[in-house]
Design an enzyme around this catalytic site. Structure first.
Site, PDB file in Angstrom:
ATOM      1  N   LYS A 124       0.853  -1.188   0.000  1.00  0.00           N
ATOM      2  CA  LYS A 124       0.000   0.000   0.000  1.00  0.00           C
ATOM      3  C   LYS A 124       0.894   1.245   0.000  1.00  0.00           C
ATOM      4  CE  LYS A 124      -2.295  -2.508   3.141  1.00  0.00           C
ATOM      5  NZ  LYS A 124      -3.277  -3.095   4.061  1.00  0.00           N
ATOM      6  N   ASP A 159      -5.002  -8.572   9.084  1.00  0.00           N
ATOM      7  CA  ASP A 159      -6.439  -8.244   9.112  1.00  0.00           C
ATOM      8  C   ASP A 159      -7.317  -9.386   8.590  1.00  0.00           C
ATOM      9  OD1 ASP A 159      -5.429  -7.804   6.563  1.00  0.00           O
ATOM     10  OD2 ASP A 159      -6.386  -5.864   6.258  1.00  0.00           O
TER      11      ASP A 159
END
Ligand code: BGC
Length: 414
Positions: A124, A159
């Protein structure tokens, strides 16, 4: 399937297939009050969670901060000092002793124990120096000491694992054995039989199981044999902070979908085929400024003259657009979204097949803005999975805040 099997045999391949040290699923009756720290995109959250034992997770307090771009790109101590300050803020007024924390860190981490692991590579927008190849729990611990915050990190989780565990806690008995994130980034985890994890050096687990963080965003990034890339995908990859990696993720996650469409518009504009009667705007000229949320709004626009798209374009500085241009834009945005949903479906169908559940199905806990907000995403995904598997037995369950809450569940279960 071949890349998954290879990644279970040895490290260093495109699919990292990381053993998470999560070896048990929750029953839904576990009780604990614990903090959960969630870092994964530009926002971080610290939550005081109470697992109340009836499959319910109560968020008693939530502190949310945007991690400024300068901090994302700074260094380990600035980043973790920022995090420690947020934890301190969440703990104001809590004078209980022996506080503990579940830490969701949504990047590829090579897990060395339930509560420690080394960042393999940033993904990211993050590039903070001195974090790659270091134990992120040790870095957090040091910052907590510097800031005088007294809390023990009880679990470190991705996550996807967090989401799977939160989903399983909230719906016991639903055979929730896959966690999926379709947000800023994309990834999935699933429950594997320990004997299939050939690279596992530890003892066999009591349950005979191990949750595996696939890190599927990097699928096909090395061999480049499977994913069909357009010239826009190639352009995006070249200009990204992590050129050459996370190719699958770049086709379907929120950080990139808007950028793909921006590149398409720019090219059509330069050939006088789209929005040529208008001056260009900041949002169209600056990389990553055309937000994926814009795409969702354009795809959802069902007004006769695409009035909402017109005002959205005006808001980002594109003053003139014809109806035909707005229709074309809607078609482009829809196509990019449909492709993303179909590719995500292929991934889940592969994981379900790997688990031998193609015929019986199972439930998948899903979290993330693209899945939640992109119009038609879920329906397109479900239709593609049904086509591949020949049935619609895979059940996707939106598990909001699963990524944060899940680390609390992991700490409670292990
Ligand atoms: C990261 C994964 C994460 C996913 C979703 C990817 O960029 O590498 O660890 O699970 O984003 O947040």
């Amino acid at each position: 399937l071949a890349e998954m099997a290879a990644g279970l045999e040895k490290d260093g391949l495109a699919l990292k297939m990381i053993p998470t040290f999560v070896t048990r699923l929750p029953q839904g009756h576990e009780t604990v009050t614990i903090y959960a720290l969630d870092i994964g995109g530009s926002n971080l959250r610290v939550i005081r969670d109470r697992l109340s034992g009836n499959g319910k997770i109560v968020q008693e307090k939530v502190v949310k901060k945007t991690i400024p771009d300068a901090i994302q790109k700074s260094d380990a101590s600035q980043l973790f000092d920022f995090v420690a300050d947020a934890i301190a803020e969440a703990m104001i007024g809590d004078d209980t002793k022996d506080k503990s924390l579940g830490f969701t860190f949504s990047f590829p981490v090579s897990q060395t124990a339930l509560a420690s692991g080394t960042l393999i590579k940033w993904t990211k927008g993050f590039t903070a120096a001195g974090v790659e190849n270091n134990d992120v729990v040790a870095l957090l611990d040091k910052a907590l000491k510097r800031k005088g915050v007294d809390v023990t990190v009880a679990a470190l989780a991705n996550d996807t694992t967090g989401t799977m565990m939160a989903g399983a806690y909230q719906s016991p008995g639903s055979d929730c054995c896959i966690g999926l994130i379709l947000g800023t980034g994309s990834n999935a985890c699933y429950v594997e039989k320990i004997e299939n994890v050939k690279k596992w050096k530890g003892d066999p687990t009591a349950s005979g199981l191990m949750a595996i963080n696939i890190e599927w965003g990097n699928f096909d990034s090395e061999k480049r044999q499977v994913l069909p890339l357009t010239e826009f995908d190639k352009m995006l990859d070249k200009q990204s902070p992590n050129y050459g990696s996370q190719i699958y993720e770049k086709l379907m996650s929120g950080m990139y979908l808007g950028e793909i469409v921006r590149l398409v518009i720019k090219q059509l504009q330069s050939r006088n085929l789209l929005l040529s009667g208008t001056a260009s705007s900041q949002s169209l000229d600056r990389p990553y400024a055309f937000d994926t949320a814009f795409l969702s709004q354009i795809v959802a626009d069902n007004t006769p003259d695409l009035q909402e798209t017109l005002s959205l374009l005006r808001n980002i500085g594109v003053v003139n657009s014809t109806l035909a241009e707005r229709q074309a834009l809607k078609e482009i945005a829809t196509a990019v979204g449909v492709r993303a949903a179909q590719l995500a479906a292929v991934g889940i169908a592969a994981v379900v097949t790997k688990m031998g559940k193609g015929a019986t199905g199972c439930s998948v806990a899903v979290d993330g803005s693209v899945y939640e907000h992109f119009p038609g995403f879920r329906v397109n995904m479900q239709a593609t999975m049904a086509k591949i598997l020949g049935n619609d037995k895979v059940k996707m369950v939106l598990t909001k805040d699963g990524s944060g809450n899940g680390a609390a569940v992991i700490a409670a279960v292990h």
